[in-house]
Design a protein around this motif. Structure first.
Motif, mmCIF file in Angstrom:
data_model
loop_
_atom_site.group_PDB
_atom_site.id
_atom_site.type_symbol
_atom_site.label_atom_id
_atom_site.label_comp_id
_atom_site.label_asym_id
_atom_site.label_seq_id
_atom_site.Cartn_x
_atom_site.Cartn_y
_atom_site.Cartn_z
ATOM 1 N N TYR A 54 -2.074 -3.525 -6.551
ATOM 2 C CA TYR A 54 -1.452 -2.248 -6.199
ATOM 3 C C TYR A 54 -0.312 -1.881 -7.145
ATOM 4 O O TYR A 54 -0.020 -0.693 -7.331
ATOM 5 C CB TYR A 54 -1.021 -2.266 -4.732
ATOM 6 C CG TYR A 54 -2.204 -1.977 -3.837
ATOM 7 C CD1 TYR A 54 -2.680 -0.676 -3.687
ATOM 8 C CD2 TYR A 54 -2.900 -3.006 -3.211
ATOM 9 C CE1 TYR A 54 -3.799 -0.407 -2.914
ATOM 10 C CE2 TYR A 54 -4.020 -2.746 -2.446
ATOM 11 C CZ TYR A 54 -4.461 -1.447 -2.298
ATOM 12 O OH TYR A 54 -5.586 -1.169 -1.549
ATOM 13 N N ILE A 96 -7.263 8.001 -3.576
ATOM 14 C CA ILE A 96 -6.517 7.840 -2.328
ATOM 15 C C ILE A 96 -7.402 7.312 -1.206
ATOM 16 O O ILE A 96 -7.025 6.346 -0.521
ATOM 17 C CB ILE A 96 -5.808 9.155 -1.948
ATOM 18 C CG1 ILE A 96 -4.656 9.414 -2.924
ATOM 19 C CG2 ILE A 96 -5.275 9.084 -0.515
ATOM 20 C CD1 ILE A 96 -3.931 10.715 -2.704
ATOM 21 N N SER A 152 2.962 1.644 -3.356
ATOM 22 C CA SER A 152 2.115 2.055 -4.485
ATOM 23 C C SER A 152 1.705 3.514 -4.352
ATOM 24 O O SER A 152 1.762 4.288 -5.315
ATOM 25 C CB SER A 152 0.886 1.150 -4.558
ATOM 26 O OG SER A 152 0.025 1.552 -5.596
ATOM 27 N N LEU A 153 1.293 3.909 -3.140
ATOM 28 C CA LEU A 153 0.876 5.289 -2.917
ATOM 29 C C LEU A 153 2.041 6.255 -3.109
ATOM 30 O O LEU A 153 1.872 7.338 -3.692
ATOM 31 C CB LEU A 153 0.293 5.437 -1.510
ATOM 32 C CG LEU A 153 -0.195 6.833 -1.117
ATOM 33 C CD1 LEU A 153 -1.268 7.332 -2.085
ATOM 34 C CD2 LEU A 153 -0.727 6.841 0.311
ATOM 35 N N TRP A 166 -6.691 0.344 3.850
ATOM 36 C CA TRP A 166 -5.710 0.168 4.916
ATOM 37 C C TRP A 166 -6.410 0.006 6.269
ATOM 38 O O TRP A 166 -6.049 -0.876 7.063
ATOM 39 C CB TRP A 166 -4.766 1.361 4.952
ATOM 40 C CG TRP A 166 -3.718 1.274 6.031
ATOM 41 C CD1 TRP A 166 -2.569 0.551 6.016
ATOM 42 C CD2 TRP A 166 -3.758 1.932 7.306
ATOM 43 N NE1 TRP A 166 -1.878 0.718 7.186
ATOM 44 C CE2 TRP A 166 -2.585 1.563 8.002
ATOM 45 C CE3 TRP A 166 -4.660 2.802 7.911
ATOM 46 C CZ2 TRP A 166 -2.297 2.019 9.278
ATOM 47 C CZ3 TRP A 166 -4.379 3.259 9.192
ATOM 48 C CH2 TRP A 166 -3.216 2.883 9.859
ATOM 49 N N LEU A 183 0.830 -1.210 0.000
ATOM 50 C CA LEU A 183 0.000 0.000 0.000
ATOM 51 C C LEU A 183 0.858 1.250 0.000
ATOM 52 O O LEU A 183 0.643 2.174 -0.807
ATOM 53 C CB LEU A 183 -0.928 -0.008 1.218
ATOM 54 C CG LEU A 183 -2.204 -0.846 1.137
ATOM 55 C CD1 LEU A 183 -2.780 -1.064 2.521
ATOM 56 C CD2 LEU A 183 -3.223 -0.144 0.252
ATOM 57 N N TYR A 233 -6.641 3.355 -0.998
ATOM 58 C CA TYR A 233 -5.535 3.295 -0.045
ATOM 59 C C TYR A 233 -5.985 3.486 1.406
ATOM 60 O O TYR A 233 -5.750 2.609 2.249
ATOM 61 C CB TYR A 233 -4.472 4.334 -0.411
ATOM 62 C CG TYR A 233 -3.804 4.024 -1.725
ATOM 63 C CD1 TYR A 233 -2.736 3.136 -1.784
ATOM 64 C CD2 TYR A 233 -4.255 4.592 -2.918
ATOM 65 C CE1 TYR A 233 -2.125 2.825 -2.997
ATOM 66 C CE2 TYR A 233 -3.660 4.285 -4.131
ATOM 67 C CZ TYR A 233 -2.597 3.399 -4.167
ATOM 68 O OH TYR A 233 -2.019 3.089 -5.355
#
Length: 429
Positions: free
Chosen positions: A71, A44, A14-15, A52, A11, A48
């Motif tokens: 991801y 987002i 990727s972000l 999460w 996560l 994400y």
């Protein structure tokens, strides 16, 4: 099943890649509000933040391969968009159709009036749900496409046209407020949010202003507040924190559902879902009575959420799972190529908009920035978007005293200038 630590790493990685791509494009544009902002504001939280939270509370049943693949795909698609955008030349692509600047105001009122007239019969039919527009949305998912979708598209066109019109701000405010009210009655929070995206994109690409990082954070905070208010006003979140998180997670299940498609080895469709999503969605059931109830991505709803599908009240989306169902492990290549094309086209129309200052080019910029101007829920309707842009160019000529061709200027200016008036617009009469 993937471990929690590896899931967090995937996560975060990727972000981070997406944020770096956004910073790269922002520096290139000189503005932190740009064509990536609408997709990031929705991606987002949905891809994400909420996933999460969900993983840390409820865990994840996804395999390591599925989690990492999804991801990685999200990161690659955004990087491909920025690369395509950066590689497009500054040369302005000329179109053969003439246009004008004088009638945006009354065209906006016509579009808004038609949007209301088309949707009023549906409101009358479901008048008992006027205070609960979401119920109208769920009741009209089948058989009401022409009224529902055409009304929304016309409302967006009214907003775009009035932004470019030489009208007072009170007049523009009225048109925008009525359009947002009408879209709110459609029962979709996303449609109202799309108007906000049009306003911020116009601020940068239509009015030619640059927005620094601090003001971008303020603008994004306001948008988040709007989203929270929309959720609070239209959604039952449950009694406790756990129920609230489960309810909100329904709007962030794209990645989980994509992983489910991968892990359950859904048979490869070889592009069938994509083709259906871009063709059948445009055909009214009155014209094609044999049109299947579930087509394109909705075939995944039928497979994985049959109860939801049978109730015909919508099922969770599948994100990149749709492309994986179509192309298997090559889905990441397909999405990367789509990102490249979308980025390249976005830069082409941004360059055009800097020179023409016309709503037809702004419509394409907004479409390529993933503002949902076609709220059909499936497909990437690029040919249809180009057709609408051409219609806007022709429509702007109706009753106009002066008509212009695309300018002879070969390259766009590095900074967009103010929208030109008819007397000093570029091009030849």
């Amino acid at each position: 099943m993937i471990s929690l630590g590896l899931a967090d790493t995937a996560l975060a990685g990727s972000l981070l890649i997406i944020v770096l791509a956004y910073v790269k494009l922002s520096r290139m544009e000189g503005s932190y509000i740009n064509v990536l902002v609408p997709s990031l504001i929705t991606a987002i939280p949905a891809f994400y933040l909420f996933p999460w939270i969900y993983v840390h509370i409820f865990g994840t049943g996804a395999s390591q391969y599925a989690f990492l693949y999804v991801y990685a795909t999200l990161a690659v698609e955004n990087v491909a968009f920025v690369y395509g955008y950066s590689r497009a030349r500054a040369k302005v692509v000329r179109l053969p159709f003439r246009f004008s600047y004088q009638n945006f105001g009354w065209l906006a009122w016509i579009c808004l009036g038609l949007a209301v007239l088309i949707y009023v019969p549906l409101l009358m039919q479901f008048r008992e749900f006027l205070l609960d527009p979401r119920a109208i949305y769920t009741q009209t998912r089948t058989g009401f496409g022409p009224q529902f979708y055409i009304s929304s598209i016309l409302a967006y066109l009214a907003v775009i046209l009035v932004l470019f019109a030489q009208r007072s701000w009170p007049t523009k405010t009225v048109v925008i407020a009525v359009a947002m009210g009408l879209l709110l009655l459609h029962g979709s929070k996303g449609q109202v949010l799309n108007v906000v995206f049009l306003l911020i994109l116009f601020h940068v690409y239509g009015a030619g202003r640059k927005v620094g990082f601090g003001r971008t954070l303020m603008a994004c905070s306001v948008i988040v507040l709007i989203v929270v208010l929309l959720f609070a006003g239209t959604m039952a979140l449950g009694e406790g924190p756990r129920e609230m998180i489960e309810s909100i997670s329904q709007y962030s299940d794209y990645t989980r559902n994509a992983m489910m498609v991968i892990d359950q080895r859904f048979p490869v469709q070889y592009g069938r879902l994509t083709i259906e999503a871009n063709t059948l969605v445009l055909i009214p059931r009155a014209v094609m009575p044999s049109k299947p109830k579930n087509f394109g991505p909705m075939r995944l709803d039928e497979e994985f959420y049959p109860e939801w599908s049978d109730m015909d009240q919508g099922a969770p989306a599948f994100g990149a799972g749709v492309q994986y169902a179509d192309f298997g492990a090559l889905a990441i290549v397909y999405l990367a190529l789509c990102g490249l094309l979308r980025g390249w086209l976005a830069r082409v129309f941004v360059n055009r908009l800097k020179v023409t200052h016309h709503p037809s080019d702004f419509f394409m910029v907004a479409f390529l920035a993933e503002v949902g101007l076609f709220p059909v829920g499936t497909g990437w309707l690029l040919p249809e978007a180009l057709l609408v842009a051409v219609v806007l160019r022709f429509g702007s000529r109706v009753g106009a005293g002066k008509v212009y061709r695309d300018p002879q200027k070969k390259t766009s200016s590095p900074r967009p200038t103010r929208m030109l008036r008819p007397a000093n617009s570029p091009g030849n009469v």
